[in-house]
Design an enzyme around this catalytic site. Structure first.
Site, short mmCIF file in Angstrom:
data_model
loop_
_atom_site.label_atom_id
_atom_site.label_comp_id
_atom_site.label_asym_id
_atom_site.label_seq_id
_atom_site.Cartn_x
_atom_site.Cartn_y
_atom_site.Cartn_z
N ASP A 43 0.85 -1.19 0.00
CA ASP A 43 0.00 0.00 0.00
C ASP A 43 0.88 1.24 0.00
O ASP A 43 0.74 2.13 0.84
CB ASP A 43 -0.93 -0.02 1.21
CG ASP A 43 -1.96 1.10 1.18
OD1 ASP A 43 -2.14 1.71 0.12
OD2 ASP A 43 -2.54 1.39 2.24
N PHE A 44 1.82 1.29 -0.96
CA PHE A 44 2.72 2.44 -1.06
C PHE A 44 1.95 3.63 -1.60
O PHE A 44 1.30 3.54 -2.65
CB PHE A 44 3.89 2.13 -2.00
CG PHE A 44 4.95 1.25 -1.38
CD1 PHE A 44 4.73 0.57 -0.20
CD2 PHE A 44 6.19 1.11 -1.99
CE1 PHE A 44 5.70 -0.23 0.38
CE2 PHE A 44 7.17 0.31 -1.43
CZ PHE A 44 6.93 -0.37 -0.24
N GLU A 45 2.02 4.74 -0.91
CA GLU A 45 1.34 5.95 -1.33
C GLU A 45 2.34 7.11 -1.34
O GLU A 45 3.55 6.91 -1.20
CB GLU A 45 0.15 6.23 -0.40
CG GLU A 45 -0.89 5.11 -0.41
CD GLU A 45 -2.07 5.37 0.50
OE1 GLU A 45 -2.24 6.52 0.95
OE2 GLU A 45 -2.83 4.42 0.77
N GLY A 46 1.83 8.34 -1.51
CA GLY A 46 2.70 9.50 -1.51
C GLY A 46 3.80 9.38 -2.56
O GLY A 46 3.56 9.08 -3.72
#
Length: 601
Positions: free
Chosen positions: A385-388
Site C-alpha cells: 500500500d505504497f502511497e505519496g
C-alpha cells in the site's frame, strides 16, 4: 473545455499535422503509385489489419465503390498496414482520405524519421498528406492508417504512396526458434527471433489465431492450470503471411498460490484492520472480525525512516486503543481465522508510511524485516500500500516493461525474493491509488496539470513485473480526481460508472502514455477487486450500496450498465476491498452486509 484527449498528444498531433502538411513537396512527374489496392476495390488485398478490425464497406466512399472501415477496441487501435518496396535515399509522398475521429496516416521503417499525420475530427472526407525520405539502405517501408483505442470506427479511402519503386516485397520466411518461458498456472510467455521484412507476427493456439503483434514476444493469459497448450507463430507483411513455425507444447503449472487465487473463494471481501493505530472508527479486535471478511490486511507495517527499508509492526498501545488484545491473543486469533480459511496479511505503507527502496541495502533490509513480521505473526503474505512519493519514475524511465527507477526496481526484486522464500502459497496484494495506475493511460510520469509528477502511473511497472505472482489488485477507487476511461470521457468517483470504467481498464488493458507500444496488458478477472470506502467517514468517494451493486451487475453480468461501454463481461471478478473493517463496524456493517447479500450468480 472538452479534454477527451491528453493535452500533450493533442499538441504533438497538431504540430505534426500542421508542420507536415505545410512541408509536403509535390510528387515528381517520374513518381509512380506504389500503394497496392489503395482504393480497397479488391477488398483487403495487400492490407493487414490488427485484431481483425478492418472491413471493406460500400458506403461512405471517397472514390470508386468501396472503402476501408476499421473499428478500434479498448486494446487495439485498428491499425491497417501494407509494406511497400522503395529505393534508398529517395523522397516519397503519402496521402489518403479519411473520415472519423482521431484518424492517423503514417509510414514506419523509413530509415530516417518515421512520419505520421492525423485529424482529431473529420465528420466528412478529409485529405491527410505527409512525406519522407528513405535511408541509405532502406528497401521497404510500411504505410499505415489507424484510429485510437476505444473510439468509434473510422473510414479511409484512396490511400496513395508516390515515389520511385523498388524491388517487389517478398513474403517473409517462417519464424524459427519459437520458445516458451516457464509457465504459471494460467499464463506463459512466448518469444521468437525477428524475421527480416516481417511487419507483424500472428500467434496460433491449437491451430486457431490467438493474437497479432508487432514485437517478438507474447504472453498468453487466461489458461487453465495443469493443461497442455500448443502454440505456433507466423510472420507477415504487405505481401502476405509466411508458413507457421514448428509448434511448441507447454503444460501450465498446477493451481494454487500467488497468481492463481491464493486459496481465496471465487468472490472475496478484503478489508483493512486498524491494528497498529487508533482513529475515530474505534479499535476492533482480530477475534471480533466477522466471517464475512476473506482477507484481513493488518494496517500497517511502517518504516523506521523513509529510506531505511526497515519495516516494523506492533499492536496499538492500550493507552490509545482501550480493549486491545495481548500479542498472544492477537496471534491466536490470527490462527483461528486461518483455520476458518481466511488470509491475514501485513500491509506495508499507508498514508503516513513512506517507503523508498532507493538502494540495494534498503531492499535487503525490507526483505529481512518484512520476513520477520510474517514469521512472528504467522501471516499468509504481503499487501503493498505504497502511497505519496514511495513510488516514482525518474527521468528516462519511459517504458513500464523495463523500469530503471531504483525505488521501483528494488521493490520488484524484494517482492520476488519474498515470493521465492515462502513459495506458491504466498498471497500478494496491492492497493494503489488511481493516480498510480489508471492515470498512466493519460500521463505516464508527468502531471495532469502541466507540471511533472513522476508518480503518475508509477505502479504500472510493479504490477506488470509481478503479474504472475499477484493474487489481487484492488485499486483505491476513492480519494481521486476525475480519470479518463477507455471511452475518452472523464469519470468521477462515487457512482457506478467510475468503478465500471476503472475496472474495465484493468480487465481490458489500456494504452500507456509515452511508451513504445503504449499498451498495458489486461489482468485476469480473478486478480481484480474494486476498492471502496466503507462509509462516508472513511474517505472521499463513498459509493452507495445500490451503486456498488450496479457496478458489479455491469461488470459480471452486463446488466444495469450506465453510460460507460464495457469491453467484456467478467463473472469471475474476485470481489471488493474496503477501507476499512473498523469503519464498516462504525457504520453498522453496512458495507459487508451488502457484499454478503449480493447475488453473484
Amino acid at each position: 473545455m472538452d479534454r477527451t484527449r491528453p493535452l500533450a498528444l493533442l499538441l504533438a498531433g497538431s504540430l505534426a499535422a500542421g508542420g507536415l502538411l505545410a512541408l509536403t513537396p509535390a510528387a515528381r512527374a517520374a513518381d509512380t503509385e506504389l500503394a497496392r489496392n489503395g482504393g480497397f476495390e479488391a477488398g483487403l488485398d495487400g492490407w493487414t489489419c490488427t485484431a481483425g478490425s478492418g472491413a471493406v464497406v460500400p458506403s461512405p466512399v471517397h472514390g470508386g465503390t468501396k472503402a476501408l472501415q476499421a473499428t478500434p477496441a479498448g486494446s487495439d487501435n485498428a491499425k491497417c498496414s501494407q509494406t511497400v518496396a522503395v529505393k534508398p535515399n529517395s523522397t516519397y509522398t503519402l496521402s489518403g482520405w479519411v473520415r472519423g475521429s482521431y484518424v492517423y496516416l503514417g509510414a514506419s521503417g523509413t530509415g530516417t524519421t518515421d512520419v505520421s499525420t492525423w485529424t482529431q475530427s473529420a465528420p466528412d472526407w478529409q485529405r491527410l498528406t505527409t512525406s519522407f525520405t528513405t535511408g541509405a539502405s532502406t528497401t521497404s517501408v510500411t504505410i499505415h492508417t489507424h484510429g485510437w483505442y476505444g473510439t468509434g470506427a473510422y473510414t479511409a479511402d484512396d490511400l496513395s504512396l508516390l515515389g520511385p519503386g523498388g524491388d517487389p516485397v517478398q513474403i517473409p520466411a517462417a519464424p524459427t526458434g519459437l520458445t516458451a518461458g516457464a509457465p504459471t498456472s494460467t499464463s506463459v510467455t512466448l518469444t521468437w527471433p525477428a524475421v527480416p521484412s516481417a511487419t507483424s507476427y500472428r500467434l496460433y493456439r491449437g491451430g486457431a489465431l490467438l493474437a497479432t503483434v508487432t514485437g517478438t514476444s507474447y504472453t498468453a493469459t487466461g489458461l487453465a492450470p495443469d493443461t497442455p497448450y500448443t502454440f505456433q507463430v507466423s510472420a507477415a507483411n504487405g505481401a502476405g503471411e509466411s508458413a507457421r513455425s514448428a509448434s511448441v507444447t507447454v503444460t501450465t503449472a498446477s493451481g494454487g498460490g500467488g497468481g492463481t487465487g491464493g486459496g481465496l473463494p471465487p468472490h472475496a471481501l478484503v478489508g483493512y484492520l486498524h491494528a497498529s493505530f487508533a482513529n475515530g472508527s474505534g479499535y476492533t479486535r482480530m477475534a471480533d472480525v466477522p466471517d464475512s471478511w476473506d482477507v484481513i490486511d493488518l494496517a500497517f507495517g511502517e518504516p523506521t525512516s523513509v529510506t531505511s527499508g526497515d519495516i516494523r509492526f506492533s499492536l496499538c498501545p492500550a493507552t490509545e486503543c482501550p480493549g486491545v488484545e495481548s500479542p498472544a491473543e492477537f496471534k491466536a486469533a490470527i490462527k483461528a481465522k486461518q483455520a476458518a480459511g481466511k488470509k491475514v496479511l501485513i500491509s506495508i505503507g499507508g498514508q503516513n508510511g513512506q517507503v523508498q527502496l532507493a538502494t540495494t541495502a534498503a531492499r535487503d533490509t525490507f526483505v529481512s524485516s518484512v520476513s520477520k513480521i510474517i514469521d512472528e505473526y504467522g501471516l499468509d503474505g504481503l499487501d503493498i500500500d505504497f502511497e505519496g512519493h514511495s513510488l516514482s519514475l525518474q527521468a528516462g524511465d519511459t517504458d513500464f516493461r523495463n523500469p530503471t527507477s531504483p525505488v521501483i526496481v528494488h521493490l520488484i526484486q524484494a517482492v520476488k525474493t519474498l515470493k521465492a522464500k515462502y513459495g506458491a502459497g504466498f498471497v500478494l496484494t496491492m492497493a494503489p491509488e488511481t493516480f498510480f495506475v489508471q492515470l498512466g493511460h493519460q500521463y505516464y510520469g508527468s502531471g495532469p496539470w502541466g507540471g511533472q509528477d513522476p508518480r503518475a502511473g508509477a505502479y504500472l511497472p510493479v504490477i506488470h513485473a509481478l503479474r504472475d505472482d499477484l493474487t489481487l489488485l484492488h485499486v483505491q477507487d476513492y480519494n481521486s480526481g476525475p480519470v479518463m476511461g477507455l471511452d475518452g470521457q472523464y469519470h468521477s468517483m462515487g457512482g457506478a460508472d467510475f468503478h465500471i470504467a476503472m475496472t474495465d481498464m484493468l480487465l481490458t488493458g489500456f494504452p500507456v502514455a509515452g511508451n513504445a507500444d503504449r499498451f498495458f496488458p489486461p489482468l485476469r478477472p480473478e486478480q481484480v477487486a474494486i476498492g471502496l470506502p466503507a462509509s462516508t467517514q472513511a474517505g472521499n468517494g463513498h459509493t452507495a450500496p445500490a451503486e456498488v451493486n450496479k457496478a458489479l451487475d455491469c461488470l459480471t453480468k452486463k446488466t444495469n450498465c450506465g453510460t460507460y461501454p464495457t469491453h467484456g463481461t467478467w463473472p469471475t471478478l474476485r470481489g471488493l476491498m474496503t477501507w476499512s473493517i473498523n469503519w464498516d463496524r462504525y457504520g453498522q456493517w453496512a458495507f459487508s452486509r451488502n457484499f454478503d447479500a449480493y447475488g453473484w450468480n
